[in-house]
Scaffold this motif. Structure first.
Motif, PDB file in Angstrom:
ATOM      1  N   GLN A  54      -5.420  -0.287  -3.276  1.00 34.23           N
ATOM      2  CA  GLN A  54      -4.481  -0.896  -2.001  1.00 34.23           C
ATOM      3  C   GLN A  54      -3.658  -1.797  -2.501  1.00 34.23           C
ATOM      4  O   GLN A  54      -2.342  -1.722  -1.860  1.00 34.23           O
ATOM      5  N   LEU A  55      -3.791  -2.525  -3.482  1.00 36.11           N
ATOM      6  CA  LEU A  55      -2.987  -3.423  -4.052  1.00 36.11           C
ATOM      7  C   LEU A  55      -1.618  -2.848  -4.697  1.00 36.11           C
ATOM      8  O   LEU A  55      -0.543  -3.292  -4.399  1.00 36.11           O
ATOM      9  N   ARG A  56      -1.929  -1.873  -5.429  1.00 36.33           N
ATOM     10  CA  ARG A  56      -0.779  -0.852  -5.902  1.00 36.33           C
ATOM     11  C   ARG A  56       0.206  -0.555  -4.929  1.00 36.33           C
ATOM     12  O   ARG A  56       1.397  -0.507  -5.057  1.00 36.33           O
ATOM     13  N   ASP A  57      -0.542   0.045  -4.084  1.00 40.96           N
ATOM     14  CA  ASP A  57       0.265   0.395  -2.721  1.00 40.96           C
ATOM     15  C   ASP A  57       1.056  -0.437  -2.185  1.00 40.96           C
ATOM     16  O   ASP A  57       2.143  -0.197  -1.665  1.00 40.96           O
ATOM     17  N   ARG A  58       0.565  -1.684  -1.951  1.00 39.89           N
ATOM     18  CA  ARG A  58       1.301  -2.788  -1.417  1.00 39.89           C
ATOM     19  C   ARG A  58       2.477  -3.260  -2.350  1.00 39.89           C
ATOM     20  O   ARG A  58       3.449  -3.519  -1.687  1.00 39.89           O
ATOM     21  N   VAL A  59       2.384  -3.262  -3.593  1.00 41.00           N
ATOM     22  CA  VAL A  59       3.312  -3.911  -4.379  1.00 41.00           C
ATOM     23  C   VAL A  59       4.311  -2.682  -4.699  1.00 41.00           C
ATOM     24  O   VAL A  59       5.281  -3.152  -5.151  1.00 41.00           O
ATOM     25  N   GLN A  60       3.924  -1.463  -4.387  1.00 38.36           N
ATOM     26  CA  GLN A  60       4.707  -0.388  -4.934  1.00 38.36           C
ATOM     27  C   GLN A  60       5.005   0.695  -4.075  1.00 38.36           C
ATOM     28  O   GLN A  60       4.494   1.726  -3.994  1.00 38.36           O
ATOM     29  N   PRO A  61       5.516   0.224  -2.698  1.00 38.64           N
ATOM     30  CA  PRO A  61       5.748   0.985  -1.594  1.00 38.64           C
ATOM     31  C   PRO A  61       6.254   2.394  -1.799  1.00 38.64           C
ATOM     32  O   PRO A  61       5.817   3.501  -1.327  1.00 38.64           O
ATOM     33  N   ARG A  62       7.451   2.369  -2.415  1.00 40.01           N
ATOM     34  CA  ARG A  62       8.115   3.475  -2.747  1.00 40.01           C
ATOM     35  C   ARG A  62       7.111   4.786  -3.246  1.00 40.01           C
ATOM     36  O   ARG A  62       7.144   5.744  -3.063  1.00 40.01           O
ATOM     37  N   ARG A  63       6.336   4.138  -4.551  1.00 41.09           N
ATOM     38  CA  ARG A  63       5.611   4.966  -5.301  1.00 41.09           C
ATOM     39  C   ARG A  63       4.393   5.718  -4.375  1.00 41.09           C
ATOM     40  O   ARG A  63       4.036   6.697  -4.586  1.00 41.09           O
ATOM     41  N   ALA A  64       4.022   4.436  -3.568  1.00 37.05           N
ATOM     42  CA  ALA A  64       2.811   4.793  -2.729  1.00 37.05           C
ATOM     43  C   ALA A  64       3.346   6.136  -1.699  1.00 37.05           C
ATOM     44  O   ALA A  64       2.597   6.954  -1.310  1.00 37.05           O
ATOM     45  N   ARG A  65       4.435   5.747  -1.021  1.00 34.64           N
ATOM     46  CA  ARG A  65       5.131   6.773  -0.305  1.00 34.64           C
ATOM     47  C   ARG A  65       5.142   8.301  -0.648  1.00 34.64           C
ATOM     48  O   ARG A  65       4.837   9.190  -0.180  1.00 34.64           O
ATOM     49  N   ALA A  66       5.705   8.138  -2.032  1.00 38.68           N
ATOM     50  CA  ALA A  66       5.979   9.256  -2.897  1.00 38.68           C
ATOM     51  C   ALA A  66       4.532  10.174  -2.989  1.00 38.68           C
ATOM     52  O   ALA A  66       4.657  11.345  -2.731  1.00 38.68           O
ATOM     53  N   ALA A  67       3.451   9.365  -3.365  1.00 38.17           N
ATOM     54  CA  ALA A  67       2.304  10.095  -3.546  1.00 38.17           C
ATOM     55  C   ALA A  67       1.647  10.341  -2.205  1.00 38.17           C
ATOM     56  O   ALA A  67       0.999  11.517  -2.519  1.00 38.17           O
ATOM     57  N   MET A  73       1.990  17.423   0.821  1.00 38.19           N
ATOM     58  CA  MET A  73       2.311  18.722   0.372  1.00 38.19           C
ATOM     59  C   MET A  73       1.222  19.581  -0.147  1.00 38.19           C
ATOM     60  O   MET A  73       1.005  20.934   0.183  1.00 38.19           O
ATOM     61  N   ARG A  74       0.623  18.987  -0.759  1.00 41.13           N
ATOM     62  CA  ARG A  74      -0.798  19.612  -1.324  1.00 41.13           C
ATOM     63  C   ARG A  74      -1.649  20.245  -0.431  1.00 41.13           C
ATOM     64  O   ARG A  74      -2.082  21.238  -0.352  1.00 41.13           O
ATOM     65  N   MET A  75      -1.892  19.176   0.648  1.00 43.65           N
ATOM     66  CA  MET A  75      -2.888  19.824   1.574  1.00 43.65           C
ATOM     67  C   MET A  75      -2.261  20.878   2.545  1.00 43.65           C
ATOM     68  O   MET A  75      -2.944  21.680   3.199  1.00 43.65           O
ATOM     69  N   ARG A  76      -0.848  20.912   2.626  1.00 47.15           N
ATOM     70  CA  ARG A  76      -0.301  22.035   3.739  1.00 47.15           C
ATOM     71  C   ARG A  76      -0.325  23.151   2.809  1.00 47.15           C
ATOM     72  O   ARG A  76      -0.324  24.428   3.430  1.00 47.15           O
ATOM     73  N   THR A  77      -0.098  23.264   1.583  1.00 45.99           N
ATOM     74  CA  THR A  77      -0.109  24.440   0.956  1.00 45.99           C
ATOM     75  C   THR A  77      -1.581  24.927   0.466  1.00 45.99           C
ATOM     76  O   THR A  77      -1.624  26.153  -0.163  1.00 45.99           O
ATOM     77  N   PHE A  78      -2.545  24.102   0.688  1.00 51.36           N
ATOM     78  CA  PHE A  78      -3.836  24.571   0.371  1.00 51.36           C
ATOM     79  C   PHE A  78      -4.370  25.620   1.127  1.00 51.36           C
ATOM     80  O   PHE A  78      -4.246  25.528   2.536  1.00 51.36           O
ATOM     81  N   ARG A  79      -5.024  26.802   0.760  1.00 49.80           N
ATOM     82  CA  ARG A  79      -5.693  27.868   1.564  1.00 49.80           C
ATOM     83  C   ARG A  79      -7.221  27.547   1.627  1.00 49.80           C
ATOM     84  O   ARG A  79      -7.716  27.273   0.586  1.00 49.80           O
ATOM     85  N   TRP A  80      -7.747  27.614   2.763  1.00 56.78           N
ATOM     86  CA  TRP A  80      -9.231  27.690   2.829  1.00 56.78           C
ATOM     87  C   TRP A  80      -9.715  28.986   2.635  1.00 56.78           C
ATOM     88  O   TRP A  80      -9.557  30.112   2.834  1.00 56.78           O
TER      89      TRP A  80
END
Length: 80
Positions: A54-67, A73-80
């Motif tokens: 959570q701290l890393r996400d707060r101090v690096q918002p651009r990287r957190a958004r990209a993650a 995208m991973r969840m959209r392309t995952f097949r059940w």
């Protein structure tokens, strides 16, 4: 202390390596206590890990958004 000292002197390593040699024939209560202690340590570790993320996400918002976008995208392309 040189690196060779750690290899030659098992007492210089610390308490972790010596723990295996202390006593392997413990009581059931000792095993349950060590299991409970292990679970407590694991829960503490997971809490600290979550807090660090959570701290890393707060101090690096651009990287957190990209993650987050990659995860979506991973969840959209995952097949059940």
């Amino acid at each position: 202390m040189a690196d060779g000292d750690l290899r030659d002197n098992p007492a210089a390593r610390g308490p972790r390596e010596g723990r295996d040699a202390e006593g392997t024939a413990g009581d059931v209560e000792d095993a349950q206590e060590s299991d409970a202690a292990r679970r407590r340590r694991r829960a503490q570790f997971l809490r600290e890990l979550h807090e660090a993320k959570q701290l890393r996400d707060r101090v690096q918002p651009r990287r957190a958004r990209a993650a987050r976008m990659r995860q979506q995208m991973r969840m959209r392309t995952f097949r059940w």
